[in-house]
Write a protein that holds these residues in place. Structure first.
Motif, PDB file in Angstrom:
ATOM      1  N   LEU A 147     -14.271  21.788 -20.887  1.00  0.00           N
ATOM      2  CA  LEU A 147     -14.658  21.055 -19.682  1.00  0.00           C
ATOM      3  C   LEU A 147     -14.176  19.607 -19.733  1.00  0.00           C
ATOM      4  CD1 LEU A 147     -18.277  22.322 -18.910  1.00  0.00           C
ATOM      5  CD2 LEU A 147     -16.082  23.268 -18.194  1.00  0.00           C
ATOM      6  N   LEU A 148     -14.309  18.962 -20.892  1.00  0.00           N
ATOM      7  CA  LEU A 148     -13.872  17.569 -20.992  1.00  0.00           C
ATOM      8  C   LEU A 148     -12.353  17.454 -20.920  1.00  0.00           C
ATOM      9  CD1 LEU A 148     -16.313  16.064 -23.661  1.00  0.00           C
ATOM     10  CD2 LEU A 148     -16.412  15.870 -21.161  1.00  0.00           C
ATOM     11  N   ALA A 149     -11.640  18.425 -21.465  1.00  0.00           N
ATOM     12  CA  ALA A 149     -10.177  18.423 -21.342  1.00  0.00           C
ATOM     13  C   ALA A 149      -9.766  18.573 -19.883  1.00  0.00           C
ATOM     14  CB  ALA A 149      -9.586  19.551 -22.180  1.00  0.00           C
ATOM     15  N   ALA A 150     -10.487  19.415 -19.145  1.00  0.00           N
ATOM     16  CA  ALA A 150     -10.208  19.585 -17.722  1.00  0.00           C
ATOM     17  C   ALA A 150     -10.496  18.287 -16.965  1.00  0.00           C
ATOM     18  CB  ALA A 150     -11.051  20.727 -17.165  1.00  0.00           C
ATOM     19  N   ASN A 151     -11.607  17.653 -17.293  1.00  0.00           N
ATOM     20  CA  ASN A 151     -11.936  16.374 -16.647  1.00  0.00           C
ATOM     21  C   ASN A 151     -10.862  15.330 -16.932  1.00  0.00           C
ATOM     22  OD1 ASN A 151     -14.278  17.651 -15.927  1.00  0.00           O
ATOM     23  ND2 ASN A 151     -15.641  16.407 -17.191  1.00  0.00           N
ATOM     24  N   ASN A 152     -10.427  15.280 -18.187  1.00  0.00           N
ATOM     25  CA  ASN A 152      -9.401  14.307 -18.570  1.00  0.00           C
ATOM     26  C   ASN A 152      -8.098  14.555 -17.814  1.00  0.00           C
ATOM     27  OD1 ASN A 152      -8.455  12.103 -20.294  1.00  0.00           O
ATOM     28  ND2 ASN A 152      -7.219  13.672 -21.313  1.00  0.00           N
ATOM     29  N   THR A 153      -7.779  15.820 -17.586  1.00  0.00           N
ATOM     30  CA  THR A 153      -6.585  16.165 -16.813  1.00  0.00           C
ATOM     31  C   THR A 153      -6.661  15.578 -15.413  1.00  0.00           C
ATOM     32  OG1 THR A 153      -6.253  18.222 -18.049  1.00  0.00           O
ATOM     33  CG2 THR A 153      -5.263  18.097 -15.854  1.00  0.00           C
ATOM     34  N   ALA A 154      -7.830  15.701 -14.781  1.00  0.00           N
ATOM     35  CA  ALA A 154      -8.007  15.176 -13.425  1.00  0.00           C
ATOM     36  C   ALA A 154      -7.937  13.660 -13.400  1.00  0.00           C
ATOM     37  CB  ALA A 154      -9.343  15.653 -12.851  1.00  0.00           C
ATOM     38  N   LEU A 155      -8.593  13.000 -14.371  1.00  0.00           N
ATOM     39  CA  LEU A 155      -8.624  11.537 -14.390  1.00  0.00           C
ATOM     40  C   LEU A 155      -7.230  10.963 -14.646  1.00  0.00           C
ATOM     41  CD1 LEU A 155     -11.954  11.040 -16.385  1.00  0.00           C
ATOM     42  CD2 LEU A 155     -11.600  10.708 -13.926  1.00  0.00           C
ATOM     43  N   LYS A 156      -6.473  11.585 -15.546  1.00  0.00           N
ATOM     44  CA  LYS A 156      -5.112  11.118 -15.818  1.00  0.00           C
ATOM     45  C   LYS A 156      -4.209  11.290 -14.602  1.00  0.00           C
ATOM     46  CE  LYS A 156      -4.605  11.456 -20.840  1.00  0.00           C
ATOM     47  NZ  LYS A 156      -3.847  12.123 -21.940  1.00  0.00           N
ATOM     48  N   ALA A 157      -4.517  12.298 -13.786  1.00  0.00           N
ATOM     49  CA  ALA A 157      -3.689  12.558 -12.602  1.00  0.00           C
ATOM     50  C   ALA A 157      -4.109  11.699 -11.413  1.00  0.00           C
ATOM     51  CB  ALA A 157      -3.781  14.028 -12.229  1.00  0.00           C
ATOM     52  N   GLY A 158      -5.129  10.841 -11.590  1.00  0.00           N
ATOM     53  CA  GLY A 158      -5.489   9.904 -10.539  1.00  0.00           C
ATOM     54  C   GLY A 158      -6.798  10.151  -9.831  1.00  0.00           C
ATOM     55  N   ALA A 159      -7.571  11.176 -10.244  1.00  0.00           N
ATOM     56  CA  ALA A 159      -8.881  11.402  -9.633  1.00  0.00           C
ATOM     57  C   ALA A 159      -9.825  10.265 -10.013  1.00  0.00           C
ATOM     58  CB  ALA A 159      -9.451  12.739 -10.085  1.00  0.00           C
ATOM     59  N   ASN A 160     -10.720   9.927  -9.099  1.00  0.00           N
ATOM     60  CA  ASN A 160     -11.721   8.901  -9.392  1.00  0.00           C
ATOM     61  C   ASN A 160     -12.976   9.477 -10.032  1.00  0.00           C
ATOM     62  OD1 ASN A 160     -10.283   7.896  -6.598  1.00  0.00           O
ATOM     63  ND2 ASN A 160     -10.636   6.228  -8.036  1.00  0.00           N
ATOM     64  N   PHE A 161     -13.335  10.677  -9.611  1.00  0.00           N
ATOM     65  CA  PHE A 161     -14.550  11.301 -10.125  1.00  0.00           C
ATOM     66  C   PHE A 161     -14.305  12.797 -10.308  1.00  0.00           C
ATOM     67  CE2 PHE A 161     -15.788   7.920  -7.164  1.00  0.00           C
ATOM     68  CZ  PHE A 161     -16.482   7.061  -8.018  1.00  0.00           C
ATOM     69  N   ILE A 162     -14.991  13.367 -11.282  1.00  0.00           N
ATOM     70  CA  ILE A 162     -14.992  14.827 -11.425  1.00  0.00           C
ATOM     71  C   ILE A 162     -16.274  15.245 -12.130  1.00  0.00           C
ATOM     72  CG2 ILE A 162     -13.603  14.669 -13.549  1.00  0.00           C
ATOM     73  CD1 ILE A 162     -12.626  17.554 -12.895  1.00  0.00           C
TER      74      ILE A 162
END
Length: 545
Positions: free
Chosen positions: A170-185
């Motif tokens: 789950l944290l790896a997935a969150n990190n993927t989103a944040l690195k791609a520019g998401a503000n929140f997940i």
């Protein structure tokens, strides 16, 4: 004290802990204890105490459900873990027929004296209820199966997977989103194991081990200049599988779709990578122009429309008015079925009830009345031909047996009619989604469930999607937002013009489908292939910037 003796003497019962986002109650339990099964011979002895007591007090029929319900949730947000919880609920529900009427009682104290007292109470309740009885309960015949068992065919028990591995995913997935520019997940993983033992005075002793899993997330991205924001939820479905569901198989990728999806597995990391990129498109997308469109609906979107406009209105108790005080009744009244010619949809529309569909949430070997599960036609070539029934409803339709649609969400809940897996059958000729789009002059291609509403008879409705792409002259020209389709159930299903073949068939579903008072939840899947509906009314519900 040994664990099985502790369970036998006291049970864990309904405790104070409740999983965030989960309606099931239970007591905290260690994962090591959760993996220790309760002895089947012990459950049979406890069941016989209840059955023999009920018969001795005047019950003409009795059944017993000994349930052990395990829940695990792992909840994360951005770079932190919000919560991890394991809970267990364990006890016995006893249902009896006496004086032609139902009685029910339950206990979490599983010693002989308490079991006998609970069985006696169930019979007393049946006698008291019979004073208001207008006609006696008519049970469809059901043979006893002796001692049998059934288990969800899983490859990897999710409860055996270390919590650290789940957190890391789950944290790896969150990190993927944040690195791609998401503000929140926020990202969650829910796992359920129902260990259910059913016994009846008809001679059934049925032990079942049922597994379900649901990965889900929501990504949010904002536009710093305008303050606008967009979200994208997971396109993964809850499923009746083990942890293998989260291990994608490249051979299962659906070919001919707009972006990579899998037939039976789910790649969370890929879904998040694609989903985060799509948020930029959503922020820039133009509002949809209201009007008539040909709709191409992916299974990730259409499953919910099947659930609301087909699944619920074909529940026989809803048809009969028993659900009128909770989420309404049904426009599919008995006279429409009796006519044998009610036009529900186009000739392409074939919808079945199926409690045997592999991987589906509602799939079990036997229902909570000890009926062996199967499948049957509900809509055949566009015509209403059947409903969903349990044992005390079957005679209303002239059926010789129940369709196996009985379920209770806990040992302490009385079982009643619940929706089976209800699925639209795939097309019989080879057809991919890309081929379907080629024939569309003005259309919308929709993915993912979003907001919806439907009236109290499951007739007039409105549904929107997570992603919506405009189609012009057979080509996808870009994303639009704010699109929601409006119709009534009959006109919508009569507009069904094309269905992709079996290779595109996928499951969506509801992990917590509510019904009844007091409310219970159940898990149910709906399968379909990508489907086109012609000339459907679309409105703009989005924000104009």
């Amino acid at each position: 004290m040994k664990r099985k003796d502790f369970l036998y003497l006291t049970g864990l019962g309904l405790g104070a802990a409740m999983l965030p986002g989960l309606p099931a109650l239970g007591s905290p339990v260690s994962i090591e204890d959760a993996l220790q099964p309760v002895d089947t011979a012990l459950k049979k002895r406890m069941a016989d105490v209840a059955l023999n007591t009920a018969k001795s007090k005047g019950a003409t029929y009795a059944d017993v459900r000994i349930g052990r319900y395990l829940n695990q949730s792992v909840i994360t947000r951005e770079d932190r873990v919000e919560n991890i919880a394991n809970t267990e609920s364990y006890g016995m529900g006893i249902r009896v027929l006496a004086n032609g009427c139902w009685g029910f009682a339950a206990t979490d104290r599983l010693d002989n004296d308490n079991i006998m007292r609970t069985a006696e109470l169930a019979v007393r309740i049946a006698h008291d209820n019979s004073k208001l009885l207008k006609e006696p309960v008519q049970l469809a015949p059901q043979k006893g199966y002796g001692e049998v068992s059934w288990k969800t065919p899983i490859e990897k028990n999710a409860f055996e997977v270390p919590v650290k591995d789940k957190v890391d995913l789950l944290l790896a997935a969150n990190n993927t989103a944040l690195k791609a520019g998401a503000n929140f997940i926020n990202n969650s993983l829910f796992m359920i194991n129902e260990q259910k033992y059913f016994a009846s005075t008809e001679g059934s002793y049925i032990d079942q081990d049922i597994h379900r899993i649901w990965p889900t997330f929501t990504i949010t991205k904002t536009d710093a200049k305008t303050g606008a924001f967009e979200t994208r939820n997971s396109l993964g479905a809850p499923i009746g599988m083990g942890y293998e569901y989260l291990i994608p198989d490249e051979n299962e990728k659906i070919k001919g779709g707009l972006f990579p999806l899998y037939k039976k597995r789910y790649d969370m990391l890929e879904d998040i990578r694609i989903g985060t990129a799509q948020l930029d498109e959503k922020l820039k997308a133009k509002p949809v122009e209201p009007g008539k469109y040909d709709l191409i609906l992916d299974p990730t979107q259409l499953f919910l429309t099947i659930h609301e406009s087909v699944g619920h209105p074909t529940e026989l108790d809803r048809v009969l008015g028993y659900e009128a005080n909770f989420a309404g009744t049904s426009f599919l009244t008995l006279d429409k079925w009796e006519s044998k010619k009610f036009n529900f949809g186009s000739p392409l529309v074939n919808i079945i009830g199926d409690k045997t569909l592999p991987g589906a949430l509602g799939t079990v070997g036997y229902d909570d009345e000890g009926v062996k599960c199967g499948k049957w036609d509900i809509i055949k070539s566009g015509t209403l031909v059947n409903y969903q029934t349990i044992r005390d409803q079957a005679h209303i339709l002239g059926l010789d047996a129940s369709q196996g649609c009985c379920y209770a969400d806990n040992w302490s809940s009385v079982q009643f009619q619940r929706m089976p897996n209800v699925s639209l059958q795939p097309g019989k000729t080879l057809l991919k989604a890309t081929d379907m789009i080629k024939n569309v002059e003005r259309g919308l291609y929709m993915f993912g469930r979003n907001s919806y509403s439907i009236d109290q008879q499951r007739y007039n409705f409105q549904f929107s999607s997570q992603l919506c792409y405009e189609v012009r002259n057979g080509q996808i020209v870009g994303m639009v937002k704010g699109a929601a389709y409006q119709a009534n159930t009959q006109e919508f299903w009569n507009s069904c013009a094309a269905i992709c073949d079996e290779s595109d068939f996928r499951l969506g579903g509801s992990f917590f489908d509510g019904k009844g008072q007091p409310q219970q939840v159940s898990a149910v899947s709906h399968g379909c292939s990508t489907t086109r509906f012609n000339k459907v009314n679309v409105i703009n519900t989005g924000r104009r910037i």
